[in-house]
Design an enzyme around this catalytic site. Structure first.
Site, PDB file in Angstrom:
ATOM      1  N   LYS A   1     -15.540  15.494 -10.647  1.00 33.65           N
ATOM      2  CA  LYS A   1     -16.124  16.356  -9.609  1.00 33.65           C
ATOM      3  C   LYS A   1     -15.628  15.835  -8.262  1.00 33.65           C
ATOM      4  O   LYS A   1     -16.321  15.080  -7.563  1.00 33.65           O
ATOM      5  CB  LYS A   1     -17.651  16.321  -9.740  1.00 33.65           C
ATOM      6  CG  LYS A   1     -18.352  17.518  -9.168  1.00 33.65           C
ATOM      7  CD  LYS A   1     -19.796  17.558  -9.634  1.00 33.65           C
ATOM      8  CE  LYS A   1     -20.652  18.449  -8.779  1.00 33.65           C
ATOM      9  NZ  LYS A   1     -20.337  19.867  -8.784  1.00 33.65           N
TER      10      LYS A   1
HETATM   11  C1  LIG Z   1     -16.971  24.012 -10.899  1.00 30.89           C
HETATM   12  C2  LIG Z   1     -18.278  23.761 -11.560  1.00 30.89           C
HETATM   13  N1  LIG Z   1     -18.420  24.064 -12.860  1.00 30.89           N
HETATM   14  C3  LIG Z   1     -19.584  23.866 -13.499  1.00 30.89           C
HETATM   15  C4  LIG Z   1     -20.680  23.348 -12.855  1.00 30.89           C
HETATM   16  C5  LIG Z   1     -21.947  23.124 -13.605  1.00 30.89           C
HETATM   17  O1  LIG Z   1     -22.148  21.741 -13.809  1.00 30.89           O
HETATM   18  P1  LIG Z   1     -23.588  21.123 -13.890  1.00 30.89           P
HETATM   19  O2  LIG Z   1     -24.311  21.857 -14.959  1.00 30.89           O
HETATM   20  O3  LIG Z   1     -23.359  19.693 -14.246  1.00 30.89           O
HETATM   21  O4  LIG Z   1     -24.222  21.290 -12.567  1.00 30.89           O
HETATM   22  C6  LIG Z   1     -20.585  23.027 -11.495  1.00 30.89           C
HETATM   23  C7  LIG Z   1     -21.729  22.479 -10.763  1.00 30.89           C
HETATM   24  O5  LIG Z   1     -21.869  21.316 -10.587  1.00 30.89           O
HETATM   25  C8  LIG Z   1     -19.358  23.218 -10.838  1.00 30.89           C
HETATM   26  O6  LIG Z   1     -19.227  22.918  -9.547  1.00 30.89           O
END
Ligand SMILES: Cc1ncc(COP(=O)(O)O)c(C=O)c1O
Length: 310
Positions: free
Chosen positions: A156
């Site tokens: 991330k």
């Molecule tokens: C690009 C992206 N995909 C998926 C997610 C979903 O991830 P999570 O369930 O860990 O928040 C997020 C959010 O954090 C995201 O930014």
């Protein structure tokens, strides 16, 4: 009155005083990794429950490995800082907790090595992101999801969010709620900030990590709940764009978006154009769990307010 606090340069200070210099490497080059954690307000208990702290900090640690960011913190220390800043901030509503590990040197030069690293964590109030009851009207984005060979989506990384921002703004300016991006091979990847699921013939199907997704924590939670609470088989496989057009249901998951039904894609209603029965059951289960109301999953919730701890 609530006042937000932050952990910054190894101290807890008011968020308003947490400032970085303009030459900070992460600000100039996108060399930071982060998490978005929800603290969910439980009105009956007067408590904020932070959701999936372990999973969030474990993912942050993995993102740091990819980006060569030193992260010398034990999980217990991170939980303690997080709950402290939430408690000191004193919100009586849903909050967002943002840990961010970053290249903190104030120098010019694109690289990951020979730079200092730091960690900051801040808290801010954060309500609903998409309209869950109404569902989201989506488009297939003209922007492709960045491939693992470009910027790895499993990490991330702040810089990768330029990709999400391009897709989200294009979608919003064209009148949609959210964008669904394809991967470089043309398969469904994910939304700008959500993972995607479809329901077809009694099974739940979602793209695998090799479709350049962020491997979402809500995705894992929903897969567990679907299998263990609803007894529905969950399959991870490549998905074509047109499979979404003909799906019985489609929904997105994310810390911000929770479980949000996709009711329309590219001007085609999905299912009957409303929240479907599988999504409805998952939404209910998920909200009870994240607000600390389901004892079976209490281990996923960390209470932040010590004065109301049992
Ligand atoms: C690009 C992206 N995909 C998926 C997610 C979903 O991830 P999570 O369930 O860990 O928040 C997020 C959010 O954090 C995201 O930014």
């Amino acid at each position: 009155m609530a006042t937000p606090y932050a952990y910054f340069k190894k101290q807890i200070i008011p968020l308003a005083d947490a400032k970085i210099g303009v030459m900070t490497h992460a600000f100039n080059y996108g060399t930071a990794v982060f998490e978005g954690i929800r603290g969910n307000w439980n009105d009956e208990e007067g408590q904020v429950y932070a959701f999936s702290l372990k999973e969030q900090f474990d993912r942050l640690r993995k993102s740091c490995r990819i980006m060569k960011i030193d992260f010398p913190y034990e999980n217990e220390e991170l939980y303690s800082i997080t709950t402290q800043i939430v408690e000191m901030s004193g919100y009586r509503e849903d909050v967002y907790i943002r840990p961010l590990a970053y290249k903190s040197s104030e120098v010019l030069g694109v690289r990951l090595h020979d730079l200092e690293d730091d960690l900051l964590i801040f808290v801010a109030p954060f309500g609903p992101y998409l309209d869950i009851e109404k569902g989201a009207r989506c488009c297939t984005s003209s922007w492709r999801r960045v491939a693992d060979t470009g910027i790895p989506a499993r990490a991330k990384i702040t810089g990768i969010y330029a990709n999400s921002a391009l897709a989200k703004t294009e979608a919003n300016l064209n009148g949609y709620d959210e964008a669904i991006m394809l991967d470089e091979r043309g398969h469904i990847s994910e939304g700008s900030g959500e993972n995607i699921f479809l329901v077809q013939d009694g099974k739940i199907i979602t793209p695998p990590p090799s479709s350049d997704i962020l491997v979402g924590i809500t995705r894992d939670t929903v897969m567990t709940l679907a299998r263990e609470e609803l007894g529905i088989e969950v399959v991870e496989r490549d998905i074509d764009r047109t499979e979404l057009y003909t799906a019985d249901e489609c929904f997105m998951t994310g810390t911000a978006a929770h479980v949000t039904p996709v009711v329309e894609l590219d001007h085609r209603p999905i299912g009957d154009g409303k929240m479907g029965p599988v999504a409805a059951r998952l939404v209910k289960l998920y909200f009870d769990i994240i607000t600390g109301k389901n004892p079976k999953y209490a281990h996923w919730c960390t209470p932040c307010y010590s004065k109301v701890k049992a």
